[in-house]
Design a protein around this motif. Sequence first.
Motif, PDB file in Angstrom:
ATOM      1  N   ARG A   1      21.761   9.450  34.199  1.00 18.35           N
ATOM      2  CA  ARG A   1      21.730  10.679  34.662  1.00 18.35           C
ATOM      3  C   ARG A   1      20.484  11.173  34.468  1.00 18.35           C
ATOM      4  O   ARG A   1      19.958  11.869  35.799  1.00 18.35           O
ATOM      5  CB  ARG A   1      22.790  11.512  33.567  1.00 18.35           C
TER       6      ARG A   1
ATOM      7  N   GLU B   1      18.222   9.913  37.588  1.00 16.79           N
ATOM      8  CA  GLU B   1      18.972  10.565  38.896  1.00 16.79           C
ATOM      9  C   GLU B   1      18.339  11.998  38.859  1.00 16.79           C
ATOM     10  O   GLU B   1      17.931  12.427  40.006  1.00 16.79           O
ATOM     11  CB  GLU B   1      20.404  10.793  38.700  1.00 16.79           C
TER      12      GLU B   1
ATOM     13  N   MET C   1      21.019   9.704  43.764  1.00 20.26           N
ATOM     14  CA  MET C   1      22.099   9.402  43.245  1.00 20.26           C
ATOM     15  C   MET C   1      22.622   8.060  43.613  1.00 20.26           C
ATOM     16  O   MET C   1      22.633   7.570  44.682  1.00 20.26           O
ATOM     17  CB  MET C   1      23.274  10.319  43.734  1.00 20.26           C
ATOM     18  N   THR C   2      23.144   7.319  42.391  1.00 22.14           N
ATOM     19  CA  THR C   2      23.813   6.048  42.480  1.00 22.14           C
ATOM     20  C   THR C   2      25.212   6.306  42.869  1.00 22.14           C
ATOM     21  O   THR C   2      25.959   6.902  42.134  1.00 22.14           O
ATOM     22  CB  THR C   2      23.605   5.220  41.620  1.00 22.14           C
TER      23      THR C   2
ATOM     24  N   LEU D   1      30.302   7.680  49.724  1.00 22.56           N
ATOM     25  CA  LEU D   1      29.402   8.404  50.043  1.00 22.56           C
ATOM     26  C   LEU D   1      29.806   9.598  50.691  1.00 22.56           C
ATOM     27  O   LEU D   1      29.751  10.159  51.781  1.00 22.56           O
ATOM     28  CB  LEU D   1      28.471   7.747  50.936  1.00 22.56           C
ATOM     29  N   PRO D   2      30.430  10.603  49.905  1.00 24.25           N
ATOM     30  CA  PRO D   2      30.926  12.010  50.341  1.00 24.25           C
ATOM     31  C   PRO D   2      29.859  12.981  50.648  1.00 24.25           C
ATOM     32  O   PRO D   2      28.674  12.649  50.070  1.00 24.25           O
ATOM     33  CB  PRO D   2      31.930  12.436  49.242  1.00 24.25           C
ATOM     34  N   GLY D   3      30.143  13.401  51.720  1.00 24.11           N
ATOM     35  CA  GLY D   3      28.788  14.207  52.238  1.00 24.11           C
ATOM     36  C   GLY D   3      27.850  13.658  52.860  1.00 24.11           C
ATOM     37  O   GLY D   3      26.791  14.439  53.338  1.00 24.11           O
TER      38      GLY D   3
ATOM     39  N   CYS E   1      22.478  13.197  51.214  1.00 20.16           N
ATOM     40  CA  CYS E   1      23.614  13.944  50.666  1.00 20.16           C
ATOM     41  C   CYS E   1      23.777  15.400  50.998  1.00 20.16           C
ATOM     42  O   CYS E   1      23.051  16.162  50.423  1.00 20.16           O
ATOM     43  CB  CYS E   1      23.821  13.595  49.195  1.00 20.16           C
TER      44      CYS E   1
ATOM     45  N   SER F   1      25.246  18.295  50.381  1.00 26.92           N
ATOM     46  CA  SER F   1      26.107  19.007  49.572  1.00 26.92           C
ATOM     47  C   SER F   1      25.656  20.466  49.054  1.00 26.92           C
ATOM     48  O   SER F   1      24.573  20.293  48.404  1.00 26.92           O
ATOM     49  CB  SER F   1      26.660  18.283  48.361  1.00 26.92           C
ATOM     50  N   PRO F   2      26.644  21.390  48.860  1.00 25.08           N
ATOM     51  CA  PRO F   2      25.749  22.453  48.306  1.00 25.08           C
ATOM     52  C   PRO F   2      25.599  22.563  46.952  1.00 25.08           C
ATOM     53  O   PRO F   2      25.371  23.338  46.255  1.00 25.08           O
ATOM     54  CB  PRO F   2      26.695  23.500  48.694  1.00 25.08           C
ATOM     55  N   LEU F   3      26.152  21.303  46.089  1.00 22.77           N
ATOM     56  CA  LEU F   3      26.527  21.296  44.793  1.00 22.77           C
ATOM     57  C   LEU F   3      24.897  21.150  44.165  1.00 22.77           C
ATOM     58  O   LEU F   3      24.035  20.401  44.626  1.00 22.77           O
ATOM     59  CB  LEU F   3      27.491  20.116  44.355  1.00 22.77           C
ATOM     60  N   ARG F   4      24.964  21.666  42.777  1.00 25.43           N
ATOM     61  CA  ARG F   4      24.032  21.013  41.923  1.00 25.43           C
ATOM     62  C   ARG F   4      22.788  20.587  42.549  1.00 25.43           C
ATOM     63  O   ARG F   4      22.510  19.368  42.736  1.00 25.43           O
ATOM     64  CB  ARG F   4      24.393  20.315  40.814  1.00 25.43           C
TER      65      ARG F   4
ATOM     66  N   TYR G   1      21.535   9.625  48.224  1.00 28.07           N
ATOM     67  CA  TYR G   1      22.339   8.334  47.753  1.00 28.07           C
ATOM     68  C   TYR G   1      21.366   7.248  48.046  1.00 28.07           C
ATOM     69  O   TYR G   1      20.700   6.825  49.155  1.00 28.07           O
ATOM     70  CB  TYR G   1      23.753   8.058  48.453  1.00 28.07           C
TER      71      TYR G   1
END
Lengths: 255, 138
Positions: free
Chosen positions: B35, B38, B44-45, B63-65, B86, B88-91, B98
């Motif tokens: 973590r 990363e 990200m792995t 591999l979403p996104g 990636c 993605s709107p996340l964190r 990736y």
Amino acid sequence: MAEAGGAEEISIVEVEPIQGRDLIFIEGFPDVGLVGAIASSYLVDRLEMREVGYIDAEFLPPLISVRNEQIKELIRIYHKNNIVAIVSDIPIPPHMIRPLSQSIVNWIKRKNGKLLISVSGIPEPNRLDIERPEVYVLGNKPEITEMLIKLNGVNRFKDGFIAGIKGMLLREAVRAELDAAIILAQAHYNYPDPGAAGQIVSYLSKILGVEVDVKPLFESAEELRLKLRDLMMRTDQVMRGIQKSRELELPPVYL
Amino acid sequence: MEEWRRSVWRRVLDEFRMVEAEVSRMEDELFRLMREAEERSGCMTPLYNLYESGDEVRLTADLPGASKEEIGLIAGEDYFRVEAPCRSPLRGGEGRRYVLHLRLPAKIDPKSVRARYKDGVLEVVAKKKVAGYRIKID
């Protein structure tokens, strides 16, 4: 109310007493593809079920989760009408599986529950080539299976292994003479699989006689998978400790 | 159950728990290190499965996104490298990547590699390199 579960102290606490007849309990502890976890949480959210209790145990990690500035228990119980859902933010540690399944079955038995439904994924190596995962059902007695199979488009779970808490719940339920069933959808083994969860939710909604729109689940699938990566990793570790990979095998047959 | 048996059982159980706690401590350390790496690198792995069966080596990675056009896949004789942005709107959101670099369990023929990206999952299949002499069976 608390349930003392043998060597391991397990408390099932109803903050608001769960009352009602013909209660149907749905359990979605995280395992294969997090199918159970996704399906049960989605159901809780869409049906706007009320958080009414939690399960605590001596050997759960000392953790709480915080959501929207609210402190949450790790294993929560939700209720609406005759549906009770158990949702967990963590995979169940191997040594807790037996005492926890005993406690849950005893608790449901005392509440005169009508049916306990476990929700899970069935590992499918060719998941990538499957557009619509098949749903499989198994009751802990033939009458339950027959009742569940009546709905079109589901298959019987004929031979195989069921590892972990889902298997133990079925077994404890047989011993306690409680009606129980497991509903499984073909899923990725260790990637979160909202597609498989969606099939389960649409099947469950028919059994429960409720209307649930599964479209939002499919639409947010990629984001959900990203969000659930950590839980999937932790769950994968736990699954290794309970021979979950056996679910890819068939029981030995000698004749 | 007799008292002595119960106490032996209890001790075995305690032993079990200690081992389990130790394993879980080590796993947790691994998660923490991963973590932290990363977070520092923004890479990200992805979750992945790698296995060899018969004359193939097969990799799948979640591999979403990502999108097909943006996935960079390099295959060497003894490694796969996957890189993809990636979306993605996340964190942390945008800018995350990736990255997966894997040493393979067997040498492969890089020219035989086939890959597809479907429903957010990348699948890579390669034929193993075969070098040797054919032996006649007597």
